[in-house]
Scaffold this motif. Structure first.
Motif, PDB file in Angstrom:
ATOM      1  N   GLU A 178      29.545   4.057  32.306  1.00  0.00           N
ATOM      2  CA  GLU A 178      29.186   4.301  33.538  1.00  0.00           C
ATOM      3  C   GLU A 178      29.424   6.416  34.026  1.00  0.00           C
ATOM      4  OE1 GLU A 178      30.037   0.150  35.362  1.00  0.00           O
ATOM      5  OE2 GLU A 178      31.591   1.998  35.292  1.00  0.00           O
ATOM      6  N   ALA A 179      30.316   6.623  33.803  1.00  0.00           N
ATOM      7  CA  ALA A 179      30.474   8.059  34.297  1.00  0.00           C
ATOM      8  C   ALA A 179      29.488   9.069  33.360  1.00  0.00           C
ATOM      9  CB  ALA A 179      32.233   8.601  33.356  1.00  0.00           C
ATOM     10  N   ASP A 180      28.727   8.637  32.169  1.00  0.00           N
ATOM     11  CA  ASP A 180      27.747   9.542  31.836  1.00  0.00           C
ATOM     12  C   ASP A 180      26.299   9.330  33.102  1.00  0.00           C
ATOM     13  OD1 ASP A 180      29.499  11.100  29.447  1.00  0.00           O
ATOM     14  OD2 ASP A 180      28.950   8.996  28.424  1.00  0.00           O
ATOM     15  N   GLN A 181      26.510   8.190  33.188  1.00  0.00           N
ATOM     16  CA  GLN A 181      24.992   7.531  33.866  1.00  0.00           C
ATOM     17  C   GLN A 181      26.049   8.638  35.546  1.00  0.00           C
ATOM     18  OE1 GLN A 181      24.467   3.512  34.742  1.00  0.00           O
ATOM     19  NE2 GLN A 181      24.455   3.165  32.213  1.00  0.00           N
ATOM     20  N   PHE A 182      27.034   8.634  35.921  1.00  0.00           N
ATOM     21  CA  PHE A 182      27.349   9.168  36.947  1.00  0.00           C
ATOM     22  C   PHE A 182      26.572  10.407  36.647  1.00  0.00           C
ATOM     23  CE2 PHE A 182      30.599  11.610  39.714  1.00  0.00           C
ATOM     24  CZ  PHE A 182      29.751  11.141  40.891  1.00  0.00           C
ATOM     25  N   VAL A 183      27.433  11.338  35.489  1.00  0.00           N
ATOM     26  CA  VAL A 183      27.392  12.912  36.033  1.00  0.00           C
ATOM     27  C   VAL A 183      25.548  12.745  35.872  1.00  0.00           C
ATOM     28  CG1 VAL A 183      27.739  14.831  34.065  1.00  0.00           C
ATOM     29  CG2 VAL A 183      29.164  13.154  34.221  1.00  0.00           C
ATOM     30  N   LYS A 184      25.173  12.088  35.354  1.00  0.00           N
ATOM     31  CA  LYS A 184      23.335  12.943  34.890  1.00  0.00           C
ATOM     32  C   LYS A 184      23.161  12.304  36.594  1.00  0.00           C
ATOM     33  CE  LYS A 184      19.116  10.978  32.573  1.00  0.00           C
ATOM     34  NZ  LYS A 184      19.122   9.329  33.019  1.00  0.00           N
ATOM     35  N   GLU A 185      23.464  11.619  37.138  1.00  0.00           N
ATOM     36  CA  GLU A 185      22.876  11.234  38.407  1.00  0.00           C
ATOM     37  C   GLU A 185      23.642  12.259  39.373  1.00  0.00           C
ATOM     38  OE1 GLU A 185      20.457   8.618  38.703  1.00  0.00           O
ATOM     39  OE2 GLU A 185      20.548   8.007  36.566  1.00  0.00           O
ATOM     40  N   ALA A 186      24.563  12.511  39.467  1.00  0.00           N
ATOM     41  CA  ALA A 186      25.360  12.926  40.824  1.00  0.00           C
ATOM     42  C   ALA A 186      24.426  14.879  40.660  1.00  0.00           C
ATOM     43  CB  ALA A 186      27.396  13.126  40.313  1.00  0.00           C
ATOM     44  N   LEU A 187      24.584  15.050  39.208  1.00  0.00           N
ATOM     45  CA  LEU A 187      23.738  16.748  39.421  1.00  0.00           C
ATOM     46  C   LEU A 187      22.138  16.324  39.765  1.00  0.00           C
ATOM     47  CD1 LEU A 187      25.150  18.212  37.026  1.00  0.00           C
ATOM     48  CD2 LEU A 187      23.558  17.610  35.363  1.00  0.00           C
ATOM     49  N   GLU A 188      21.506  15.366  39.854  1.00  0.00           N
ATOM     50  CA  GLU A 188      20.360  15.681  40.395  1.00  0.00           C
ATOM     51  C   GLU A 188      20.586  16.730  41.663  1.00  0.00           C
ATOM     52  OE1 GLU A 188      16.809  15.250  38.911  1.00  0.00           O
ATOM     53  OE2 GLU A 188      18.406  15.263  37.477  1.00  0.00           O
ATOM     54  N   THR A 189      21.630  16.108  42.679  1.00  0.00           N
ATOM     55  CA  THR A 189      21.656  16.241  43.939  1.00  0.00           C
ATOM     56  C   THR A 189      22.085  17.754  44.280  1.00  0.00           C
ATOM     57  OG1 THR A 189      22.900  14.555  44.244  1.00  0.00           O
ATOM     58  CG2 THR A 189      23.546  16.405  45.691  1.00  0.00           C
ATOM     59  N   PHE A 190      22.928  18.788  42.928  1.00  0.00           N
ATOM     60  CA  PHE A 190      22.612  20.064  42.293  1.00  0.00           C
ATOM     61  C   PHE A 190      21.417  20.692  42.266  1.00  0.00           C
ATOM     62  CE2 PHE A 190      26.245  17.698  43.146  1.00  0.00           C
ATOM     63  CZ  PHE A 190      27.384  18.214  44.067  1.00  0.00           C
ATOM     64  N   ARG A 191      20.576  20.274  41.791  1.00  0.00           N
ATOM     65  CA  ARG A 191      19.823  20.402  41.003  1.00  0.00           C
ATOM     66  C   ARG A 191      19.304  21.905  42.253  1.00  0.00           C
ATOM     67  NH1 ARG A 191      17.303  20.132  36.450  1.00  0.00           N
ATOM     68  NH2 ARG A 191      18.618  17.735  36.292  1.00  0.00           N
TER      69      ARG A 191
END
Ligand code: OOG
Ligand code: NI
Length: 453
Positions: A178-191
């Motif tokens: 879940e953490a790996d998914q979270f990192v990937k999804e959260a990164l979208e906010t900062f793109r």
């Protein structure tokens, strides 16, 4: 307590900061060059200064040097800010400090999301300086309304990121997967987004009011606008930046170079002009993203901070328009009034220290003095400077200004409003000075308990 199959928030933060760094290097290749330069200068500094090497190693700071980064973002609404607060909590990052930038002509107020505990800081001190746009400070009623409408339409978080934040909150953490998914999804906010959500005319109108307003309002998300590695010799990096094709800002912000560094010194390379595709098919440009470096020193007590602020103000009266060399010379002279050795700073209660037992102290028992200075003199206790983990509003304003075209406006001054910020955040910001005071107090208590007990 976290369940055994859940990852620690420190690990989530570590994964996220690495992913963020990789993304930013891919987005802004000059940032990769800056990282190389900083790494080289750090290695050179460590080999030229064995004493510094020894001290950083003893303080456990060597390992974290290469992971040391901070980033910055700017958001537009209370809803965005409060959700970010929940997102950062997944990574063990909490709002510390209130920074009023209106004083420096920038219509935002800010906090830094960062880890708080010693262990968390030692593992990965990644922090994000986060600013909230203050539309209430905008003069034009029409522009304010237009901005509010535009911001109301966007959602800067992916649906999956929202789900994972909730999962963290209900189950007390995330599994590794879940953490790996979270990192990937959260990164979208900062793109970064090359497409603006508005047409060129709207962008221009907001830009004319303040460049920062256009930066916050016209895009799909709060793109990370810089990441900052920590250097051991900021003067050398500043000098060498042009050799590697980077255009540094005019002066290094903060205190001058010292034997015993205090607080934080910062400089940056200037924001890049990037091409943007506007609604209605117009092409244009926007400058937002830059690279910054920082050199950190000891955290100051309220007394030390008052002296710093006083000397900084005195220095700034004499440095307007000077180049970096002249600026640093003036600052050096002015800061001669600030004692430049650890012992004096400690005795005069100007800075915070962490106390620990020496080898001799570890063997000692039944000591009858609780006087820490006497124990240090007897070689039983050692004091190490506590690194400043926060930011400086005047320096932050200098960084904002150099990337916003240098224009300083008095229009927004005198508008600190911590209550409004905390209301938007949905939480209180922790007072940064109380954290250092507590770390010092705890370390003292531990040392005395061991020696006396
Ligand atoms: C933030 C500038 C402040 C710092 O290091 O002081 C900052 C921004 O430009 O959004 O990052
Ligand atoms: Ni910064």
């Amino acid at each position: 307590m976290t369940q055994p199959n859940l990852l620690s928030t420190n690990d989530v933060r570590d994964r996220f900061s690495k992913a963020m760094s990789a993304m930013y290097q891919a987005e802004v290749p000059q940032y990769g060059t800056l990282l190389e330069l900083v790494e080289r200068v750090n290695q050179e500094t460590l080999s030229q200064q064995p004493e510094l090497h020894r001290r950083l190693e003893a303080q456990g700071e060597l390992a974290r040097l290469s992971v040391e980064r901070h980033g910055a973002i700017r958001v537009g609404t209370a809803t965005e800010l409060s959700m970010l607060c929940r997102l950062f909590a997944v990574m063990g990052m909490y709002p510390v400090g209130y920074y009023d930038l209106s004083e420096a002509g920038v219509p935002v107020h800010s906090t830094a999301f960062r880890p708080i505990d010693d262990d968390a800081l030692a593992m990965n001190p990644f922090r994000v300086f986060t600013s909230l746009l203050r539309l209430e400070l905008i003069e034009s009623e029409a522009l304010r309304q237009r901005s509010e409408e535009i911001l109301a339409k966007r959602d800067i978080f992916t649906p999956r990121a929202r789900e994972l934040i909730e999962r963290h909150e209900t189950q007390g953490g995330l599994s590794s997967e879940e953490a790996d998914q979270f990192v990937k999804e959260a990164l979208e906010t900062f793109r970064w987004h090359q497409d603006a959500t508005v047409d060129l005319e709207t962008y221009q109108a907001l830009h004319d009011e303040h460049r920062l307003i256009a930066d916050v309002v016209c895009f799909r998300g709060p793109h990370i606008n810089h990441l900052t590695p920590r250097t051991l010799d900021i003067d050398v990096v500043q000098r060498r930046m042009p050799e590697m094709g980077m255009n540094p800002k005019a002066v290094i912000e903060g205190p001058p170079r010292r034997e015993c560094p205090i607080l934080l010194r910062q400089t940056s390379f200037k924001a890049l002009e990037e091409s943007i595709h506007f609604a209605g098919d117009a092409q244009g440009t926007h400058t937002a993203r830059f690279g910054e470096i920082e050199q950190r020193g000891v955290a100051l007590t309220p007394k030390g901070r008052a002296l710093y602020d006083q000397l900084l103000t005195e220095g700034r009266k004499q440095t307007a328009g000077l180049d970096n060399d002249a600026h640093q010379t003036v600052m050096n002279n002015v800061f001669a009034k600030f004692p430049d050795n650890d012992e004096a700073m400690r005795r005069e209660s100007l800075a915070y220290f962490h106390y620990h037992l020496t080898e001799k102290g570890q063997a000692a028992k039944g000591v009858d003095s609780a006087d820490i200075e006497a124990l240090i003199a007897q070689g039983l206790v050692e004091a190490q400077p506590i690194t400043y983990e926060d930011f400086l509003p005047v320096s932050a304003a200098g960084i904002f200004q150099s990337n916003l075209g240098g224009a300083e406006s008095e229009a927004y001054a005198g508008n600190a409003n911590r209550d409004a910020f905390e209301e938007a955040l949905g939480a209180q910001v922790t007072d940064e000075l109380s954290l250092y005071a507590e770390r010092e107090r705890m370390s003292k208590q531990k040392v005395l308990a061991s020696l006396i007990g």
